[in-house]
Design a protein around this motif. Structure first.
Motif, mmCIF file in Angstrom:
data_model
loop_
_atom_site.group_PDB
_atom_site.id
_atom_site.type_symbol
_atom_site.label_atom_id
_atom_site.label_comp_id
_atom_site.label_asym_id
_atom_site.label_seq_id
_atom_site.Cartn_x
_atom_site.Cartn_y
_atom_site.Cartn_z
ATOM 1 N N LEU A 541 0.850 -1.189 0.000
ATOM 2 C CA LEU A 541 0.000 0.000 0.000
ATOM 3 C C LEU A 541 0.886 1.240 0.000
ATOM 4 O O LEU A 541 1.948 1.262 0.626
ATOM 5 C CB LEU A 541 -0.873 0.031 1.255
ATOM 6 C CG LEU A 541 -1.906 -1.081 1.415
ATOM 7 C CD1 LEU A 541 -2.745 -0.811 2.649
ATOM 8 C CD2 LEU A 541 -2.803 -1.149 0.180
ATOM 9 N N ALA A 542 0.402 2.278 -0.695
ATOM 10 C CA ALA A 542 1.165 3.521 -0.721
ATOM 11 C C ALA A 542 1.161 4.173 0.661
ATOM 12 O O ALA A 542 2.179 4.653 1.130
ATOM 13 C CB ALA A 542 0.584 4.468 -1.765
ATOM 14 N N MET A 543 -0.010 4.171 1.304
ATOM 15 C CA MET A 543 -0.122 4.789 2.624
ATOM 16 C C MET A 543 -0.894 3.864 3.560
ATOM 17 O O MET A 543 -2.091 4.030 3.752
ATOM 18 C CB MET A 543 -0.863 6.120 2.523
ATOM 19 C CG MET A 543 -0.041 7.253 1.936
ATOM 20 S SD MET A 543 -0.858 8.818 2.232
ATOM 21 C CE MET A 543 -2.405 8.557 1.393
ATOM 22 N N PRO A 544 -0.214 2.874 4.135
ATOM 23 C CA PRO A 544 -0.939 1.946 5.005
ATOM 24 C C PRO A 544 -1.421 2.642 6.278
ATOM 25 O O PRO A 544 -0.852 3.649 6.681
ATOM 26 C CB PRO A 544 0.101 0.871 5.333
ATOM 27 C CG PRO A 544 1.419 1.455 5.009
ATOM 28 C CD PRO A 544 1.214 2.571 4.039
#
Lengths: 802, 346
Positions: A541-544
């Motif tokens: 994910l890019a921004m977990p």
């Protein structure tokens, strides 16, 4: 959007409809009313009091003894702890026997030895949210205007007898983020008239253009208008205005700010008031910010701006974050005398980005984001100016300076009666449709059975015929539309072979006692790659939101072990779980990963437990293998399946096998490595994980009956001693190839390691079944074959055990 | 001789009567009916009798013999029954002890709901479509009439993997994917069960992962009344015939008109309670007529074809149906939770 029932009457007379009925009708016609709040219902015996005297309490350093006139013959004594209580104030008094917010009853009592016959209340104590209470009264009692009549009930005074409808406005109905919008909606539902507020501004001799000029350099601000109001006297707003704002969830500040908020609520048009003298120039310039430019917003926060942020400047520096929040320096204060009033149209997307980036949402930004009616920009400014003149004593300068480049294209939508009915499944008459269009107060022309409808700018959500179908459907009533099922071409509903077989897989595993589990697809980086047969490219994910859920899983077992641990911690010792779910193999950035459906399982504890008869079977490798063998047989795969001893990450090296189907690895089973078990806080867990697609995408054969043998077969046992390393599988292969046509079945019936055989050796015993479908075999025939089998075993190093 | 036979008969019958078990009875049989027995002896002495007496005595001897035989058989039956009865008595067990468990697993409650829905829709002529969980921005949003910067994208805060890829926020991308496959020709009739993901902190009512069932029908002459009928069928199947259904206009960017469906609250029967927040109604699903933009983008001519689509939250259905109070139960796999969904229910 919070809608005061009382306030709504200013624009549409629905006094004949109860708040509850109004809520139900509005909900059924398109805007969900989540709640109807009636503050007053829970309150009683609360009146206006006059604090005659206020003395220090002898036994306390903060309590006061107040004598309060509540309109009765004698004043009553009340002990009050509020820091702002003082003699001469008009206050809210809860009498003995009163009920205040939180269902608290007021009783006669003594506080530190002094009698108290009631309570002087804050607004919070009447059920108001602290966020809407004016700041000066936020930590104390609320002080009423001096001219308030003593002894009167506070209910109508504070609008406690009002009902507030909480509307949940969907993205398309931003037109209802204003009282006038809700009034039009209400009028359409009940067939009523809408009354619009008047704006009568007294004419001044001075021209606004002598005070200010406006210019926009950005397409994101197509309309900017400014008015100037002089000689303003800042002070609190009248109570009626404060009541309305508080009912709508907005905290009153001062008369000018309150008026901008009031008109925002009324028209849905955001307004901003600047202190003209602190504006810093006679020029409004709207532009994009310079990268890294700084400004302090009203909330006291310094914001570092980006190039895409739209700002209002005084020609030099930003004075407001356009459509989001004003600047602190030019804010209206108690000593402000000249007000610069902004009313503008900003591009919603631009405002939305700025608001999101800076984490700032305001009443203004939430309206710009969803769109506003451009025709109300000037109307709202006139209305606010008139109110400032009326309530803050100001003088409105003549005219408005404006930058206006917005071209509003008129929207017309054509709908035909038969198409409406075909689409909705209704049989509406021309008259019924016409009535609905009239109720919406849309102008139209009717040619035969075709309506050409002019959509007013206040309903910018309507652009195509389907939008009109919705208007017609919702005002006709969704509940009145018939209930039918699709007609037309018949289709055959079915499951694909894969889907059917997946159901069989569940059936077999459940039949074997396993419970179906579901776990999350997102896992931690640490768990990624565990128990994997081959390395996979991660899909991250890019921004977990958390480390736990940062990456898509490439195996299912880790989360099943978590589930086993969860159960173990709750003393559920015997657990058998399986899961069918996807794993994800990366294929490079911006390429969709490969999604492969896996079947995995985890078992621990007892597989059979029948305590009073002493039958207990602990899960082991062969329990899992047996379950899989049953599954493969059921899927017609048993013939092609082979097991090979294997070493796999996280697995016990001596109790793990790969599963091969037609010589291709399709998964594995075995015992979890003790070190890995420790990491997961589990013990003695046996697991399996298989690529379900590889199992199910093989075409199944149809079944053909095989004749039941008429002639009894002959069984022979053979027991042999071999090296411990020799597997039963290898021995079986030797037997099968030597046994030929007549050998129908081979089964291990005993395995022995111990004193009776040499060290490093083991004894294995097989039962062989010989038969022929056509005749009875003779002993001699069988002996001949069996001897060959024995010979083959001996050649392979086996000793015959007698 | 005659007297002797009579005597023997009485003697034998008495002994038969007093036999306690089969062994004693057998001794009596041997003693009286055997080759060395007294009756045989009597018959041997018949030579001494007058010829006219011989048949009389012979007949009598046979009668006596038959009578004894008969009595022995009767007694034997009684004694045998006695033996069986004793044996059965000894074999008696405590039938209240628990039986040998046959351990069976069962479906996860979410699978239970999905399979039930699948079976219903298969019966209505639908097929089951499945699609990728890692979706492109195009299919997840744009093809559903949600261009970049559309405010409604906020409704579904998403997990992005890269600029163009994200975990699907709903099962709706399969609308566009399926329609594209049909190349502009109806009928399309699918449901799409599957996992979806949204940026929510996990708590009792929110889960970053949950399941949906999408439905899509596109054909000539599909009407909004068909949507109503289909969803009513589903709602009644899931929650029982006695539930009232309320249809409310709503908004989804990919349908126009849009609808949300509430059922009357099962807990309070519509009077208002905590579960329904005092409204008497519980929202269970949303849907609408496929937006013409969506049809057009996926290759269908909106002038010729119309369609409806709907989306069902599987956890929500299961929670309402079974009274489950915490959505996290579906993902922690406590066996005490999972086992509760074993029994068949109609």
């Amino acid at each position: 959007m919070l809608v005061s029932y009382k306030w709504l009457q200013d624009y549409v007379d629905v006094s004949d409809i109860s708040p509850e009925e109004l809520a139900e009708k509005i909900t059924r016609s398109g805007i969900e009313v989540e709640e109807v709040e009636k503050k007053g219902e829970k309150l009683k015996k609360i009146v206006v009091g006059h604090v005659l005297s206020c003395e220090e309490h002898p036994n306390s350093d903060h309590l006061k003894i107040c004598q309060v006139d509540v309109g009765e013959e004698e004043p009553i004594q009340i002990i009050c702890g509020a820091p702002n209580v003082a003699a001469g104030q008009k206050v809210i008094v809860a009498l003995v026997g009163a009920r205040i917010g939180g269902n608290i009853k007021i009783k006669r009592g003594k506080i530190r030895g002094e009698v108290s016959n009631g309570m002087i209340c804050s607004l919070q104590e009447l059920g108001f949210d602290g966020k809407v209470v004016p700041k000066e009264y936020a930590d104390g009692i609320f002080v009423l205007p001096e001219d308030t009549q003593v002894g009167t009930d506070v209910f109508s005074l504070l609008n406690l007898d009002d009902a507030v409808l909480e509307l949940s406005i969907t993205a398309n109905r931003a037109d209802c983020m204003s009282m006038i919008g809700v009034a039009y909606e209400t009028a359409a539902i009940f067939g009523k008239e809408v009354k619009l507020p008047a704006a009568n501004v007294p004419v001044s001799e001075e021209k606004v253009s002598d005070y200010i000029s406006v210019r926009s350099e950005s397409d994101d601000c197509p309309i900017y208008t400014a008015k100037v109001i002089k000689n303003v006297k800042i002070g609190p707003s009248p109570l009626w205005l404060q009541n309305k704002l508080m009912a709508a969830g907005i905290r009153p500040h001062n008369n000018v700010v309150d008026i901008t908020n009031y008109v925002l609520l009324e028209y849905g048009q955001p307004l901003h008031a600047f202190d003209y003298d602190r504006f810093g120039s006679k020029e409004v310039l709207v532009r994009k910010a310079y990268e890294g430019e700084k400004m302090v917003t009203l909330d006291g926060t310094e914001r570092t701006l980006r190039q895409e942020d739209l700002v209002i400047t005084n020609g030099k520096e930003p004075v407001a974050l356009a459509g989001v929040m004003g600047g602190l320096d030019s804010e209206v204060r108690d000593d402000t005398t000249t007000v610069l009033l902004e009313s503008a149209y900003f591009n919603g997307t631009s405002i939305r980005r700025t608001s999101r980036y800076h984490g700032l949402r305001s009443e203004a930004s939430s309206r710009y984001e969803r769109g506003i009616d451009p025709t109300r920009v000037r109307l709202a400014a006139e209305r606010a100016a008139a109110l400032i003149a009326e309530l803050a004593g100001g003088e409105v300068l003549e005219g408005t300076v404006a930058h206006d480049e917005l071209v509003v294209e008129p929207v017309t939508v054509k709908v035909e009666l038969n198409k409406i009915n075909n689409f909705l499944g209704t049989s509406l008459s021309l008259q019924e449709v016409e009535d609905i269009v009239k109720k919406l107060q849309f102008t139209y022309t009717l040619d035969n059975e075709t309506f050409v409808i002019e959509i007013p700018s206040r309903r910018w959500d309507i652009t195509i015929q389907e939008d009109m179908y919705e208007e017609i459907a919702r005002l006709y009533g969704y509940d009145n539309i018939p209930t039918t099922l699709p007609e037309g071409q018949q289709t055959l509903g079915h499951l694909t072979p894969y889907q059917q077989k997946r159901r069989v897989v569940r059936e077999v595993l459940e039949g074997a006692g396993l419970l179906q589990a579901t776990t999350y697809s997102l896992t931690s980086k640490e768990k990624f790659g565990q128990f994997a047969l081959q390395p996979a490219e991660p899909v991250e994910l890019a921004m977990p939101m958390s480390e736990e859920h940062a990456i898509l899983r490439d195996t299912v077992i880790p989360h099943l072990l978590d589930s086993i641990a969860y159960n173990r911690a709750r003393k559920n010792a015997d657990v058998g779980l399986f899961e069918i779910g996807k794993v994800y193999y990366g294929k490079g950035a911006n390429v969709q990963p490969e999604e492969v459906e896996h079947l995995a399982g985890a078992l621990t504890g007892l597989y059979v437990n029948h305590p009073w008869q002493g039958e207990k079977v602990t899960v082991d490798f062969y329990t899992v293998k047996g379950i899989l063998e049953t599954l493969f047989a059921r899927l017609q795969l048993a013939q092609g399946i082979r097991y090979e001893k294997a070493e796999i990450d996280g697995m016990h090296p001596g109790q793990t096998a790969k599963v091969l189907l037609n010589d291709e690895v399709v998964g594995f089973l075995g015992k979890v490595h003790p070190t890995r078990e420790k990491e997961y806080d589990v013990k003695n867990v046996f697991v399996f994980e298989l690529d379900l697609g590889k199992l199910l995408n093989i075409e199944s054969k149809s079944l053909t009956y095989t004749k039941i043998p008429k002639f009894p077969g002959i069984t022979r046992d053979v027991a042999i001693v071999v090296d411990q390393g020799k597997s039963a599988g290898e021995l079986k292969d030797i037997i099968v190839s030597a046994g030929g046509q007549l050998l129908k079945d081979v089964n291990v019936f005993d395995v022995y390691i111990g004193e009776k055989v040499e060290e490093n050796k083991k004894s294995v015993a097989f039962t062989l079944r010989y038969s022929d479908t056509e005749r009875t075999l003779t002993d001699d025939e069988v002996n001949q074959v069996h001897e060959k089998v024995v010979e083959a075993l001996q050649n392979a190093g086996a000793e015959l055990r007698m | 001789m005659k007297e002797r036979l009579e005597e023997l008969k009485l003697e034998a019958l008495a002994k038969i009567e007093s036999s306690q078990d089969l062994k004693q009875l057998n001794e009596v049989r041997v003693a009286y009916l055997g080759k060395k027995g007294p009756i045989t002896e009597v018959l041997r002495g018949m030579g001494k009798l007058a010829p006219e007496e011989r048949p009389v005595i012979g007949a009598l001897a046979n009668d006596v013999r038959a009578a004894i035989q008969e009595q022995i058989e009767a007694k034997q039956k009684v004694l045998e029954e006695q033996v069986i009865a004793e044996k059965l008595q000894k074999e008696s067990i405590d039938i209240t002890l628990p039986g040998r468990p046959v351990v069976q697993g069962n479906h996860h409650p979410l699978t239970k709901v999905i399979e039930e829905a699948e079976n219903l829709f298969i019966g209505l002529g639908y097929t089951i479509a499945e699609g990728p969980e890692v979706e492109t921005d195009y299919y997840n949003f744009e093809a559903l009439n949600l261009p970049k910067d559309h405010p409604a994208r906020d409704m579904q805060d998403s997990f992005y993997i890269s600029e163009e890829l994200l975990l699907r926020t709903h099962t709706s991308p399969m609308q566009a994917r399926t329609m594209e496959k049909h190349e502009g020709k109806g009928p399309v009739k699918i449901i799409v069960p599957g996992k979806v993901y949204r940026r929510d902190d996990d708590d009792a009512t929110h889960s970053h992962q949950f399941m949906q069932i999408e439905g899509l029908v596109v054909d000539e002459g599909i009407r909004m009344s068909d949507l109503k009928g289909t969803l009513a069928l589903f709602a009644k199947k899931m929650f029982g015939e006695d539930r009232d259904i309320r249809y409310r206009p709503s908004f989804f960017p990919f349908t126009e008109p849009s609808v949300e469906i509430d059922i009357s609250c099962k807990i309070c029967n519509g009077d208002g309670c905590n579960v329904c927040k005092g409204t008497g109604w519980i929202e269970i699903l949303g849907g609408g007529m496929v937006h013409p933009n969506v049809l057009r983008m996926s290759g269908f001519d909106p002038e010729k074809y119309t369609g409806f689509a709907f989306g069902i939250g599987v956890e929500r259905i299961a929670m309402l149906r079974y009274g489950i109070d915490d959505i996290r139960h579906f993902y922690t796999n406590d066996v005490r939770f999972l086992k509760q969904f074993a029994p068949y229910e109609s």
